[in-house]
Design a protein around this motif. Sequence first.
Motif, short mmCIF file in Angstrom:
data_model
loop_
_atom_site.label_atom_id
_atom_site.label_comp_id
_atom_site.label_asym_id
_atom_site.label_seq_id
_atom_site.Cartn_x
_atom_site.Cartn_y
_atom_site.Cartn_z
N LEU A 31 23.63 -18.49 -3.43
CA LEU A 31 23.11 -18.80 -1.96
C LEU A 31 22.88 -17.56 -0.98
CD1 LEU A 31 22.69 -21.13 -0.11
CD2 LEU A 31 25.16 -21.06 0.44
N PRO A 32 23.92 -16.30 -1.21
CA PRO A 32 23.59 -15.08 -0.20
C PRO A 32 22.33 -14.64 -0.61
CG PRO A 32 26.01 -15.32 -1.14
CD PRO A 32 25.13 -16.35 -1.81
N LEU A 37 16.88 -13.14 1.37
CA LEU A 37 15.54 -12.91 0.71
C LEU A 37 14.44 -13.00 2.11
CD1 LEU A 37 13.73 -13.18 -1.60
CD2 LEU A 37 13.59 -15.63 -1.59
N ASN A 38 14.96 -13.87 2.96
CA ASN A 38 14.06 -13.91 4.41
C ASN A 38 13.89 -12.54 4.89
OD1 ASN A 38 12.60 -15.37 6.06
ND2 ASN A 38 14.19 -15.89 7.37
N ASN A 39 14.77 -11.63 4.81
CA ASN A 39 14.77 -10.23 5.29
C ASN A 39 13.32 -9.60 4.86
OD1 ASN A 39 16.94 -10.90 7.04
ND2 ASN A 39 18.11 -9.66 5.64
N PHE A 40 13.31 -9.73 3.55
CA PHE A 40 12.12 -9.03 3.03
C PHE A 40 10.76 -9.88 2.67
CE2 PHE A 40 16.12 -7.98 1.15
CZ PHE A 40 16.22 -6.30 1.57
N ILE A 41 10.71 -11.07 2.72
CA ILE A 41 9.58 -11.78 2.60
C ILE A 41 8.80 -12.16 4.14
CG2 ILE A 41 9.78 -12.62 0.29
CD1 ILE A 41 10.19 -15.42 1.45
N TRP A 115 -6.50 -8.66 10.79
CA TRP A 115 -5.51 -7.62 11.14
C TRP A 115 -5.54 -6.61 9.80
CZ3 TRP A 115 -4.26 -12.55 12.39
CH2 TRP A 115 -4.14 -12.83 13.87
N VAL A 116 -5.13 -5.30 9.83
CA VAL A 116 -4.97 -4.60 9.06
C VAL A 116 -3.50 -4.13 9.00
CG1 VAL A 116 -5.49 -2.28 8.04
CG2 VAL A 116 -7.71 -3.60 9.05
N TYR A 117 -2.65 -4.39 7.91
CA TYR A 117 -1.29 -4.06 7.86
C TYR A 117 -0.86 -2.87 6.98
CZ TYR A 117 -0.86 -8.89 8.96
OH TYR A 117 -0.81 -10.16 9.67
N ASP A 118 0.34 -2.25 7.63
CA ASP A 118 0.53 -0.80 7.08
C ASP A 118 1.51 -1.34 5.79
OD1 ASP A 118 1.56 1.46 6.45
OD2 ASP A 118 2.97 1.63 8.06
N ASN A 119 1.18 -1.06 4.78
CA ASN A 119 1.63 -1.51 3.68
C ASN A 119 2.57 -0.26 2.98
OD1 ASN A 119 0.37 -4.14 3.35
ND2 ASN A 119 -1.19 -3.16 2.34
N SER A 120 3.05 0.74 3.63
CA SER A 120 3.79 1.53 3.14
C SER A 120 4.90 1.12 2.98
CB SER A 120 3.71 2.83 3.97
OG SER A 120 4.23 2.43 5.36
N THR A 121 5.86 0.25 3.45
CA THR A 121 7.15 -0.42 3.49
C THR A 121 7.08 -1.51 2.48
OG1 THR A 121 7.72 0.78 5.64
CG2 THR A 121 9.10 -0.99 4.66
N PHE A 122 6.37 -2.39 2.72
CA PHE A 122 6.27 -3.77 1.97
C PHE A 122 4.92 -3.90 1.58
CE2 PHE A 122 9.41 -4.75 5.41
CZ PHE A 122 10.48 -4.94 4.76
N ILE A 123 4.77 -4.22 0.38
CA ILE A 123 3.37 -4.52 -0.35
C ILE A 123 2.92 -5.64 0.23
CG2 ILE A 123 2.17 -4.68 -2.63
CD1 ILE A 123 3.98 -2.63 -3.69
N SER A 124 3.78 -6.84 0.04
CA SER A 124 3.19 -8.16 0.35
C SER A 124 4.23 -8.89 1.27
CB SER A 124 2.80 -8.84 -1.03
OG SER A 124 2.31 -10.33 -0.28
N THR A 125 4.03 -9.64 2.32
CA THR A 125 4.88 -10.41 3.01
C THR A 125 4.18 -11.60 3.41
OG1 THR A 125 4.54 -9.40 5.22
CG2 THR A 125 6.26 -8.40 3.99
N LEU A 126 5.06 -12.51 3.93
CA LEU A 126 4.19 -13.75 4.42
C LEU A 126 3.27 -13.63 5.61
CD1 LEU A 126 7.39 -16.27 4.64
CD2 LEU A 126 5.53 -16.19 3.05
N ALA A 127 3.71 -12.65 6.45
CA ALA A 127 2.85 -12.38 7.42
C ALA A 127 1.33 -11.64 6.89
CB ALA A 127 3.30 -11.26 8.55
N THR A 128 1.48 -11.04 6.04
CA THR A 128 0.21 -10.32 5.32
C THR A 128 -0.61 -11.15 4.47
OG1 THR A 128 1.31 -9.38 3.60
CG2 THR A 128 1.15 -7.89 5.48
N GLU A 129 0.27 -12.15 3.98
CA GLU A 129 -0.46 -13.29 3.05
C GLU A 129 -1.26 -14.41 3.82
OE1 GLU A 129 -1.12 -12.61 -0.19
OE2 GLU A 129 0.10 -10.74 -0.14
#
Length: 131
Positions: A31-32, A37-41, A115-129
């Motif tokens: 559960l934790p 997981l929400n912090n990253f995706i 939009w164009v996203y900065d992918n240096s920290t996260f390669i793929s997130t919900l916002a970018t997909e």
Amino acid sequence: MKFETILEEIDGFGRFQIAILILLCTSRMVLPCHFLLNNFIAAVPPHHCDISTLEKSSEELFRNLTREQKLTVSLPVREDGEPKSCEMFAEPQFQLLSNSSNRTDLPTVWCQSGWVYDNSTFISTLATEVQ
């Protein structure tokens, strides 16, 4: 009758109790991870309007400009100097290449082509997909 005596009468702590305990503990350990997981995706990385359609429509004007110059003439900036996330100039403002002061009174519109996203920290997130 005490609880200990009842347990002794029903053969104590058996396979069923062990299975229930394992199922309960497993879900408590997983559960934790679901909460974290929400912090990253669901992170929204830095982004700005996609200006590729402006480049295609004004190809001869944009040909000799660097990427930074293209962003300067196409996107308004915030107080910290970063491009605004959801606004772009209604038309390219080439006068800003020589004088970047009076940027606040220029007409802006909402992003026209995504939009164009900065992918240096996260390669793929919900916002970018999901655009």
